[in-house]
Design a protein around this motif. Structure first.
Motif, short mmCIF file in Angstrom:
data_model
loop_
_atom_site.label_atom_id
_atom_site.label_comp_id
_atom_site.label_asym_id
_atom_site.label_seq_id
_atom_site.Cartn_x
_atom_site.Cartn_y
_atom_site.Cartn_z
N ARG A 106 0.83 -1.21 0.00
CA ARG A 106 0.00 0.00 0.00
C ARG A 106 0.87 1.26 0.00
O ARG A 106 0.51 2.25 -0.62
N TYR A 142 -1.51 2.11 -14.14
CA TYR A 142 -1.74 3.54 -14.24
C TYR A 142 -0.98 4.25 -13.13
O TYR A 142 -0.75 3.67 -12.07
N GLN A 186 -1.60 7.84 -10.86
CA GLN A 186 -2.64 8.81 -10.55
C GLN A 186 -2.02 9.99 -9.84
O GLN A 186 -1.39 9.84 -8.78
N LEU A 198 -6.06 9.52 -14.18
CA LEU A 198 -5.25 8.32 -14.34
C LEU A 198 -4.58 8.35 -15.71
O LEU A 198 -5.22 8.60 -16.72
N LEU A 236 -2.18 6.05 -18.32
CA LEU A 236 -1.79 4.67 -18.59
C LEU A 236 -0.29 4.58 -18.83
O LEU A 236 0.25 5.26 -19.71
N LEU A 286 -1.81 2.50 -9.71
CA LEU A 286 -2.99 1.64 -9.69
C LEU A 286 -2.85 0.56 -10.75
O LEU A 286 -2.52 0.83 -11.89
N LYS A 303 -13.24 -5.65 -22.33
CA LYS A 303 -11.94 -5.02 -22.08
C LYS A 303 -12.05 -3.71 -21.32
O LYS A 303 -11.20 -3.37 -20.51
N ASN A 304 -13.09 -2.97 -21.61
CA ASN A 304 -13.20 -1.65 -21.02
C ASN A 304 -13.71 -1.65 -19.59
O ASN A 304 -13.67 -0.62 -18.93
N ILE A 305 -14.20 -2.75 -19.11
CA ILE A 305 -14.68 -2.80 -17.72
C ILE A 305 -13.52 -3.27 -16.87
O ILE A 305 -13.23 -4.46 -16.78
N GLN A 306 -12.87 -2.31 -16.25
CA GLN A 306 -11.64 -2.59 -15.52
C GLN A 306 -11.88 -2.68 -14.03
O GLN A 306 -12.65 -1.88 -13.47
N PHE A 308 -10.00 -2.55 -10.33
CA PHE A 308 -8.80 -1.92 -9.82
C PHE A 308 -8.35 -2.49 -8.48
O PHE A 308 -9.18 -2.87 -7.64
N GLY A 309 -7.06 -2.48 -8.28
CA GLY A 309 -6.51 -2.72 -6.96
C GLY A 309 -6.59 -1.47 -6.10
O GLY A 309 -7.00 -0.40 -6.57
N ALA A 310 -6.17 -1.59 -4.85
CA ALA A 310 -6.28 -0.48 -3.89
C ALA A 310 -5.20 0.57 -4.10
O ALA A 310 -5.30 1.66 -3.54
N GLY A 311 -4.19 0.24 -4.88
CA GLY A 311 -3.16 1.24 -5.17
C GLY A 311 -1.94 1.11 -4.29
O GLY A 311 -2.01 0.58 -3.16
N TYR A 336 -16.54 5.99 -12.39
CA TYR A 336 -15.91 5.25 -11.31
C TYR A 336 -15.89 6.13 -10.06
O TYR A 336 -15.82 7.35 -10.15
N GLY A 366 -8.86 1.79 -4.32
CA GLY A 366 -8.83 1.83 -5.78
C GLY A 366 -10.16 2.32 -6.32
O GLY A 366 -11.03 2.76 -5.60
#
Lengths: 113, 114
Positions: free
Chosen positions: A9, A35, A37, A43, A45, A90, A99-102, A104-107, B36, B43
């Motif tokens: 984290r 990504y 941020q 964000l 890429l 991230l 593909k477009n529905i991503q 995410f992890g917590a970062g 989002y 995240g």
């Protein structure tokens, strides 16, 4: 539920160090993304991957590299960390057919001193 | 050039008040559209998406968004805001081919006054 796990984290590193950021997803997704941020910039890429051992540059790849040896794991590497790489990183994954529905992890918040 | 703008950097609303977050995009064709939410230290979580069909889409947590092609907009709304809605909200656009990337807006930070 899809789970995208980023190994750290918070990280504090020194200028010039080699830094590894790890990301693992448990939904057998083909696509994975990194990504960064930054406030006011949204964000951006860095790199993405559509398959094992495959990588594509994103919008800001300079100073970064990636590795995808296994489908579930996508690593971001800072070969020689610099202070301007201090940021929130991230990781995301998505299935091939959406593909477009991503997801995410917590970062990972990385500070380079 | 493809881009997403969110004109409001920060918005403050009172709990129970209605909310509208603005999003405008520039894209060559009708894109896929997303909102989002990012809670502090977390995240991003997908609130809702528009691919085609009905231009008013419903999402999670009581949010909805309306796609207006003529205005190139995809504004997010909620009729009554809860304190737990305080977060950063990102609008995003994506293309329909395997080679299109998702482009994120700069985000709008929402504060909720009790």
């Amino acid at each position: 539920d899809v789970k995208v796990t980023q190994s750290s984290r918070y990280l504090v590193k020194r200028t010039g160090e080699k830094v590894f950021l790890e990301c693992v997803q448990d939904m057998d997704h083909e696509n994975m993304f990194w990504y960064r941020q930054d406030p006011g910039l949204g964000l951006r890429l860095i790199y993405f991957s559509y398959d094992v051992k495959m990588k594509e540059k994103g919008d800001i790849p300079e100073g970064y590299s990636v590795s995808r040896e296994k489908k579930e794991r996508f690593s971001l590497i800072l070969e020689s960390a610099s202070t301007n790489q201090t940021s929130m990183y991230l990781c995301a994954s998505s299935p091939q057919l959406a593909k477009n529905i991503q997801y995410f992890g917590a970062g990972t918040r990385l500070s380079v001193l | 050039a493809q881009s997403v703008t969110q004109p409001d950097i920060h918005i403050t609303v009172s709990e129970g008040a209605s909310l509208e977050l603005r999003c405008n995009y520039s894209y060559g064709a009708t894109p896929y559209l997303f909102w989002y939410v990012q809670s502090p230290g977390q995240g991003l979580q997908l609130l809702l998406k528009y691919f085609s069909g009905d231009t008013l889409v419903q999402g999670i947590k009581g949010f909805e968004a309306e796609f207006k092609r003529s205005q190139s907009s995809f504004n997010l709304r909620k009729p009554s805001v809860h304190w737990s809605d305080a977060a950063e909200y990102f609008c995003a656009v994506g293309g329909k081919t395997s080679y299109d990337k998702v482009i994120f807006g700069p985000g709008t930070s929402l504060s909720v006054i009790p």
